[in-house]
Each structure stands twice: as structure tokens, then as C-alpha cells.
Design a protein around this motif. Structure first.
Motif, mmCIF file in Angstrom:
data_model
loop_
_atom_site.group_PDB
_atom_site.id
_atom_site.type_symbol
_atom_site.label_atom_id
_atom_site.label_comp_id
_atom_site.label_asym_id
_atom_site.label_seq_id
_atom_site.Cartn_x
_atom_site.Cartn_y
_atom_site.Cartn_z
ATOM 1 N N GLY A 9 0.818 -1.160 -0.081
ATOM 2 C CA GLY A 9 0.087 0.093 -0.049
ATOM 3 C C GLY A 9 0.955 1.359 0.004
ATOM 4 N N TYR A 10 0.380 2.329 0.570
ATOM 5 C CA TYR A 10 0.972 3.621 0.577
ATOM 6 C C TYR A 10 2.395 3.414 1.244
ATOM 7 C CZ TYR A 10 -3.218 6.129 -0.838
ATOM 8 O OH TYR A 10 -4.233 6.526 -1.521
ATOM 9 N N VAL A 11 2.617 2.527 2.297
ATOM 10 C CA VAL A 11 3.673 2.498 3.071
ATOM 11 C C VAL A 11 4.637 1.280 2.308
ATOM 12 C CG1 VAL A 11 4.934 1.683 5.233
ATOM 13 C CG2 VAL A 11 2.877 3.290 5.315
ATOM 14 N N ASP A 30 1.653 -8.933 -2.239
ATOM 15 C CA ASP A 30 0.303 -8.196 -1.819
ATOM 16 C C ASP A 30 -0.777 -9.372 -2.120
ATOM 17 O OD1 ASP A 30 -0.683 -5.299 -1.051
ATOM 18 O OD2 ASP A 30 -2.226 -6.449 -1.621
ATOM 19 N N LYS A 35 -4.013 -5.411 -7.861
ATOM 20 C CA LYS A 35 -3.114 -4.611 -7.773
ATOM 21 C C LYS A 35 -1.670 -4.964 -8.119
ATOM 22 C CE LYS A 35 -2.862 -1.540 -3.779
ATOM 23 N NZ LYS A 35 -2.708 -1.483 -2.249
ATOM 24 N N THR A 86 -3.415 -2.080 9.791
ATOM 25 C CA THR A 86 -3.580 -2.117 11.027
ATOM 26 C C THR A 86 -4.819 -1.398 11.514
ATOM 27 O OG1 THR A 86 -2.096 -0.691 11.599
ATOM 28 C CG2 THR A 86 -1.363 -2.621 12.093
ATOM 29 N N THR A 121 2.100 0.410 11.829
ATOM 30 C CA THR A 121 1.826 1.167 13.324
ATOM 31 C C THR A 121 1.074 0.098 14.032
ATOM 32 O OG1 THR A 121 1.831 3.017 12.392
ATOM 33 C CG2 THR A 121 0.923 3.074 14.416
ATOM 34 N N GLU A 150 7.175 3.648 10.653
ATOM 35 C CA GLU A 150 7.531 4.650 9.799
ATOM 36 C C GLU A 150 6.886 5.860 9.846
ATOM 37 O OE1 GLU A 150 9.173 4.466 6.636
ATOM 38 O OE2 GLU A 150 8.675 6.346 6.605
ATOM 39 N N GLU A 154 1.847 11.319 3.731
ATOM 40 C CA GLU A 154 1.388 10.770 2.143
ATOM 41 C C GLU A 154 1.377 12.297 1.462
ATOM 42 O OE1 GLU A 154 -2.440 8.882 2.241
ATOM 43 O OE2 GLU A 154 -1.784 7.182 3.522
ATOM 44 N N LYS A 265 -7.060 7.022 13.644
ATOM 45 C CA LYS A 265 -7.000 5.569 14.251
ATOM 46 C C LYS A 265 -5.830 5.529 15.309
ATOM 47 C CE LYS A 265 -4.021 3.054 11.026
ATOM 48 N NZ LYS A 265 -2.620 2.901 11.776
ATOM 49 N N ARG A 330 -9.426 8.546 2.984
ATOM 50 C CA ARG A 330 -9.500 7.495 4.229
ATOM 51 C C ARG A 330 -9.489 8.775 5.283
ATOM 52 N NH1 ARG A 330 -5.052 3.120 4.215
ATOM 53 N NH2 ARG A 330 -3.799 4.591 3.372
HETATM 54 N N1 NAD Z 1 -0.290 5.759 5.182
HETATM 55 C C1 NAD Z 1 0.689 6.292 5.781
HETATM 56 O O1 NAD Z 1 0.815 7.468 5.488
HETATM 57 C C2 NAD Z 1 1.367 5.561 6.829
HETATM 58 C C3 NAD Z 1 2.516 6.099 7.341
HETATM 59 C C4 NAD Z 1 2.981 5.490 8.441
HETATM 60 C C5 NAD Z 1 2.656 4.156 8.810
HETATM 61 N N2 NAD Z 1 1.549 3.840 8.223
HETATM 62 C C6 NAD Z 1 0.986 2.572 8.832
HETATM 63 O O2 NAD Z 1 1.736 1.574 8.038
HETATM 64 C C7 NAD Z 1 0.629 0.387 7.711
HETATM 65 C C8 NAD Z 1 0.049 0.416 6.220
HETATM 66 O O3 NAD Z 1 -0.460 1.525 6.108
HETATM 67 P P1 NAD Z 1 -0.826 1.855 4.393
HETATM 68 O O4 NAD Z 1 -1.227 3.147 4.488
HETATM 69 O O5 NAD Z 1 0.424 1.515 3.534
HETATM 70 O O6 NAD Z 1 -1.914 0.795 4.232
HETATM 71 P P2 NAD Z 1 -2.714 0.469 2.937
HETATM 72 O O7 NAD Z 1 -4.124 -0.257 2.970
HETATM 73 O O8 NAD Z 1 -2.474 1.325 1.951
HETATM 74 O O9 NAD Z 1 -1.841 -0.861 2.176
HETATM 75 C C9 NAD Z 1 -1.741 -2.180 2.868
HETATM 76 C C10 NAD Z 1 -1.760 -3.381 1.744
HETATM 77 O O10 NAD Z 1 -1.576 -4.520 2.469
HETATM 78 C C11 NAD Z 1 -2.117 -5.445 1.604
HETATM 79 N N3 NAD Z 1 -2.559 -6.777 2.343
HETATM 80 C C12 NAD Z 1 -3.508 -7.084 3.060
HETATM 81 N N4 NAD Z 1 -3.404 -8.257 3.680
HETATM 82 C C13 NAD Z 1 -2.226 -8.992 3.265
HETATM 83 C C14 NAD Z 1 -1.556 -10.086 3.288
HETATM 84 N N5 NAD Z 1 -2.052 -10.996 4.250
HETATM 85 N N6 NAD Z 1 -0.406 -10.265 2.647
HETATM 86 C C15 NAD Z 1 0.053 -9.314 1.794
HETATM 87 N N7 NAD Z 1 -0.477 -8.155 1.557
HETATM 88 C C16 NAD Z 1 -1.678 -7.859 2.324
HETATM 89 C C17 NAD Z 1 -3.398 -4.898 1.015
HETATM 90 O O11 NAD Z 1 -3.915 -5.503 0.050
HETATM 91 C C18 NAD Z 1 -2.875 -3.606 0.889
HETATM 92 O O12 NAD Z 1 -2.452 -3.321 -0.351
HETATM 93 C C19 NAD Z 1 -0.454 0.821 8.832
HETATM 94 O O13 NAD Z 1 -0.067 0.070 10.129
HETATM 95 C C20 NAD Z 1 -0.339 2.039 9.046
HETATM 96 O O14 NAD Z 1 -0.816 2.626 10.173
HETATM 97 C C21 NAD Z 1 0.858 4.376 7.341
#
Ligand code: NAD
Ligand code: UPG
Length: 439
Positions: A9-11, A30, A35, A86, A121, A150, A154, A265, A330
Motif C-alpha cells: 500500500g502507501y507504506v 500483496d 493490484k 492495522t 503502526t 514509519e 502521504e 486511528k 480515508r
Molecule cells: N499511509 C501512511 O501514510 C502511513 C504512514 C506510516 C505508517 N503507516 C502504517 O503502515 C501500515 C500500512 O498502512 P498503508 O497506508 O500502507 O496501508 P494500505 O491499506 O495502503 O496497504 C496495505 C496493503 O496490504 C495488503 N495486504 C493485506 N493483507 C495482506 C496479506 N496477508 N499479505 C500481503 N498483503 C496484504 C493490502 O492489499 C494493501 O495493499 C498501517 O499500520 C499504517 O498505520 C501508514
């Protein structure tokens, strides 16, 4: 180094791409097959400035690959990053099921020493749970679990990742520490620190940082609301206090409340952790309450001015993403504002440079999405500005006035000077400043 990133995902995608950029061989895994297929075909599935260039370079040189198979993806990995969701459970606590499920799968796959890095997180104690899950099946000598929260934002994620202000690494293992240090060294060449600490402190640092920033914003929103009532100008107050280096200039911008996939969250989850340990985090409970109120403030101002029933009104909206330079909606304040307007039967015309597809998925044809900012103001009774995209900063107000049914703007991001708006003939309400009526 061979690296696997689970969760793209984003991270995960930014992490994988940036580690490939420093010469590592990265496989991103993933479960979302669609995707993965898009990424294999060269498409970046999210909007993040600068990512596409790095993605293209590293995929072309085969340093960055994608798969749906955990087994295939981790087979050569020395380090496995977990960048999994999470999301909040119903009670506000963090849902760890994604992390623990993958940990259980890894227990069946790891055969050589591997560092498992938690980048998601997660609440204090999660690394221990991941450790126990693995240790129930394989020898603890085959792995270490590291916490490496991390801090990227974004919209500037690539820059934040390539030049982090600090890197936090929680581990008690010297072997894991050496590997992590080698991996991160290219990103801290300008002297920014890598802080090594115990795992629990690393996990806590992430929540404390996000909660502090959310509190800072919320404090300013509260002050802004009071400024309106006492006749002060919050922008001047912001500059006045921000120039005290103990306070700092950043994250003091009042607005329509913090949103996004993290602050809402993470503040909830920390409150929940407090409850689990019989400790009331009262400041953060108030932060949540004040922020929920702030998310409605623009709709409240509009209703106060135009009336409760908006059934014959058309409202324009500029900005739908939770912040500029992202397509992410979100927990975006726009979602709450749109719902409030729909409940009051308003017709909505909206424009956002990147987030419209996501809004279409959420609201279907209930929101009329248009292709540029000016189209969103044609025949509207009022314009709401929700996200501060740069393109909204210096519009042609004459053109806008000629297009709008009424020259009324409710600005949730204080983009314009109040005097100027009065001179231009607008009724203009913003956050924490005087209301002007140039009509
Ligand atoms: N978005 C941010 O800016 C940011 C910054 C720092 C930390 N975080 C934390 O990082 C974590 C991820 O956030 P995000 O925004 O990247 O989430 P996201 O929802 O964008 O991406 C998560 C990815 O994980 C995949 N996934 C789910 N189950 C899976 C599995 N069993 N195996 C493989 N892939 C799987 C999903 O399909 C999705 O592509 C969270 O804990 C978030 O709090 C996010
Ligand atoms: O002065 C400010 C700054 C931000 N915001 C709002 O706060 C929210 C979050 O903004 P920002 O922090 O820039 O974006 P995120 O991408 O959510 O990043 C936060 O959340 C990430 C996920 O945990 C962390 O990694 C980052 O360090 C942390 O800044 C958005 O709704 C902003 O509009 C304000 O209202 N006023």
C-alpha cells in the motif's frame, strides 16, 4: 541485500521502491491480485509525487518485483518488512489480525536467519506477539523481530522516506541491528540520526509522535474557534506563537480537523492502550472529541448562513482528499461534510485533482464530479474549500463571481486574506478569522 515487503500500500510500495533505489533487490508481496497485476504491468496504483519515476527505473532494472505468493516473495529475503494494515477494531484498538496471520504463515516458510521488521503502526507488545507466533514453530535463532515504525507523510512520502528526519529501530539483537544499520545508512548520509532502542519504546514512539501532532493541530483548532468569538485572527496568533522555537511553526495550521488513515486511528488506539493498562489518556480523549466537532465546522457554518434545509441549494466543493498531493480519502473531512450536505438534500458539485475516483467509488452519482475547479462553481449557492491544493490558491475571482449564483465562500483552509475577499465582493467565512461580506 534481498528484501521482501509484505503489503504494497502507501507504506509498502514507497518502502520497497526506495530500498530498490539504493541498490537492494526487492520483492513486494500483496494479496490483492489485481493490484499486483497492475504493478507488474508498470502501473503505480496510488498517487504519490515522485514515486512513478523511481518505480519505473527500478522495475526496468528488475530490482523491484511483485508477486501474490508469500512463499515465492520471501524465499531469498534476508529482511522481511511487514507493511500491512492495522485498521481500528470497533472499540478503537488496532486490528492485528493481518500482522499475526502473516507471522503465522512466515513460521512455515522461514528456513534461514531472517530479520522480520514491523513497519506497520502497532501497539506496544505486538513485536512480542509476532515473536511468539514464530517461536511456536521455529527456533528463535532463525529470526529476530524488529520494530521500525514509519514516519512518512502521504503526499511527500518519497521525500520523507529518502531523507528521514530520524529512523527509529527497536531491537535488542546486535545481529539485526547491524543489518538494519546497513540498510538505512544511505538514507542518513546528511547526518540525520538512526536511534536504536528497545522494541517497546520504538512501538510507543510512533503512537506518541502521531498523538502529539494530532494534539498540536487540535489545540490550534480550538484556539481558532475562540479567536472567532473574541475577534482575534488565528493566522496572526499562529505566527506569533510559532516563532517561539519551543513551540515551532509546523503543524499549527487550523482547518477542518485532521483526517487520513493515521491520526484518527492511532489516537484512538493509544487511548485504548491506556484503558487496557487502567490509565485514562484524558488529553487525547478531548483531542478526539474536539476533532470530531471540527470536521463538521464548515457544514455548520454553511447551514447557519443558508438555513437548515438545503434542498434547493447547489454547493460547490474544492478538495476531497484528506490533504493535498494525495488521492487518499480515508477519514477525510470531505466525507463527513458531503454526508451532512446529502442528508440536507443539497446538490453537490465537487472537484479534486486526484481523489475523484475514490469519491466516486464511495458516493456513486450522489456527488456530481467535475473536471476543473471553475466547473465546480457554476451556478452554486456557495463554495466550500476543504483541501488546500495549490491550484486553489490564486484563482481568478472575477471569473468565479461570474459563474457562481452567489459569491459565497466557506474556506476551511484559510487560503485567502479576508480584506482581499471583501474587496473582491465575496461573502467569506474562514477558520478563526473575521467574517467579511463584500457583497
Ligand atoms: N499511509 C501512511 O501514510 C502511513 C504512514 C506510516 C505508517 N503507516 C502504517 O503502515 C501500515 C500500512 O498502512 P498503508 O497506508 O500502507 O496501508 P494500505 O491499506 O495502503 O496497504 C496495505 C496493503 O496490504 C495488503 N495486504 C493485506 N493483507 C495482506 C496479506 N496477508 N499479505 C500481503 N498483503 C496484504 C493490502 O492489499 C494493501 O495493499 C498501517 O499500520 C499504517 O498505520 C501508514
Ligand atoms: O497544520 C496542520 C497539519 C496537518 N493538518 C491535517 O492533519 C492531517 C494529517 O496530515 P499529515 O500529517 O501531513 O499527513 P499524514 O500522511 O496523515 O501523516 C501523518 O501520519 C503518518 C502515518 O502514521 C505519519 O507517518 C506522519 O509522520 C504523520 O504526519 C491532515 O488531515 C491535515 O490536513 C492540519 O489540519 N493542520
Amino acid at each position: 541485500m534481498n528484501i521482501a515487503v509484505v503489503g504494497t500500500g502507501y507504506v509498502g510500495l514507497v518502502t520497497g521502491t526506495c530500498f530498490a533505489e539504493t541498490g537492494n533487490e526487492v520483492v513486494c508481496i500483496d494479496v490483492d491480485a489485481d493490484k499486483v497485476q497492475r504493478m507488474q504491468q508498470g502501473e503505480v496504483p496510488i498517487y504519490e509525487p515522485g514515486l512513478k519515476t523511481l518505480f519505473d527505473r527500478n522495475t526496468r532494472q528488475n530490482r523491484l518485483q511483485f508477486t501474490t505468493s508469500l512463499e515465492e516473495g520471501i524465499k531469498d529475503a534476508e529482511v522481511i518488512f511487514l507493511a500491512l494494515p492495522t485498521p481500528p477494531n470497533g472499540d478503537g484498538s488496532a486490528d492485528l489480525s493481518y500482522i499475526l496471520k502473516v507471522a503465522a504463515q512466515l513460521a512455515d516458510l522461514i528456513t534461514d536467519y531472517t530479520v522480520i521488521v514491523d513497519k506497520s503502526t502497532v501497539p506496544v507488545g505486538t513485536a512480542d506477539q509476532v515473536h511468539d507466533t514464530l517461536a511456536s514453530k521455529i527456533s528463535p535463532e532463525l529470526f529476530d523481530v524488529v520494530s521500525n515504525p514509519e514516519f512518512l507523510r502521504e503526499g511527500v512520502a518519497v521525500d520523507d522516506f529518502l531523507k528521514p528526519e530520524r529512523v527509529i529501530i527497536g531491537t535488542e539483537s546486535q545481529r539485526a541491528r547491524n543489518i538494519m544499520e546497513r540498510l538505512y545508512k544511505p538514507f542518513v548520509r546528511q547526518g540525520n540520526p538512526i536511534y536504536f532502542m528497545d522494541v517497546r519504546s520504538a512501538e510507543m514512539t510512533k503512537y506518541a509522535a502521531n498523538s502529539f501532532l494530532a494534539t498540536k493541530i487540535t489545540f490550534m483548532n480550538d484556539i481558532a474557534n475562540l479567536c472567532e468569538r473574541v475577534g482575534a485572527n488565528v493566522d496572526q496568533v499562529r505566527i506569533g506563537i510559532g516563532s517561539d522555537s519551543r513551540i515551532g511553526k509546523r503543524f499549527l495550521f487550523p482547518g477542518v480537523g485532521y483526517g487520513g488513515s493515521c491520526f484518527p486511528k492511532d489516537v484512538e488506539a493509544l487511548v485504548r492502550t491506556g484503558q487496557d493498562y487502567d490509565y485514562d489518556l484524558r488529553i487525547l480523549q478531548s483531542v478526539i472529541e474536539v476533532n470530531n466537532r471540527q470536521k463538521r465546522i464548515l457544514a455548520d457554518k454553511l447551514v447557519q448562513y443558508l438555513g437548515e434545509d438545503l434542498c434547493n441549494k447547489t454547493i460547490g466543493i474544492w478538495g476531497l482528499a484528506f490533504k493535498p498531493n494525495t488521492d487518499d480519502i480515508r477519514e477525510a473531512p470531505a466525507l463527513y461534510i458531503i454526508q451532512e450536505l446529502l442528508d440536507r438534500h443539497a446538490t453537490i458539485k465537487a472537484y479534486d485533482p486526484e481523489a475523484m475516483e475514490n469519491i466516486r467509488t464511495r458516493f456513486g452519482d450522489q456527488v456530481h464530479l467535475v473536471s476543473d475547479a471553475y466547473e465546480a462553481v457554476i451556478d452554486v449557492d456557495a463554495l466550500l474549500i476543504i483541501t488546500e491544493w495549490s491550484v486553489f490558491r490564486t484563482p481568478n475571482f472575477e471569473v468565479m463571481k461570474s459563474l457562481m449564483k452567489q459569491p459565497i465562500i466557506f474556506d476551511g483552509r484559510n487560503l485567502y486574506e479576508t480584506d482581499y475577499m471583501a474587496k473582491k465582493g465575496f461573502y467569506y467565512e474562514s477558520i478563526g478569522r473575521e467574517v467579511v461580506d463584500g457583497g
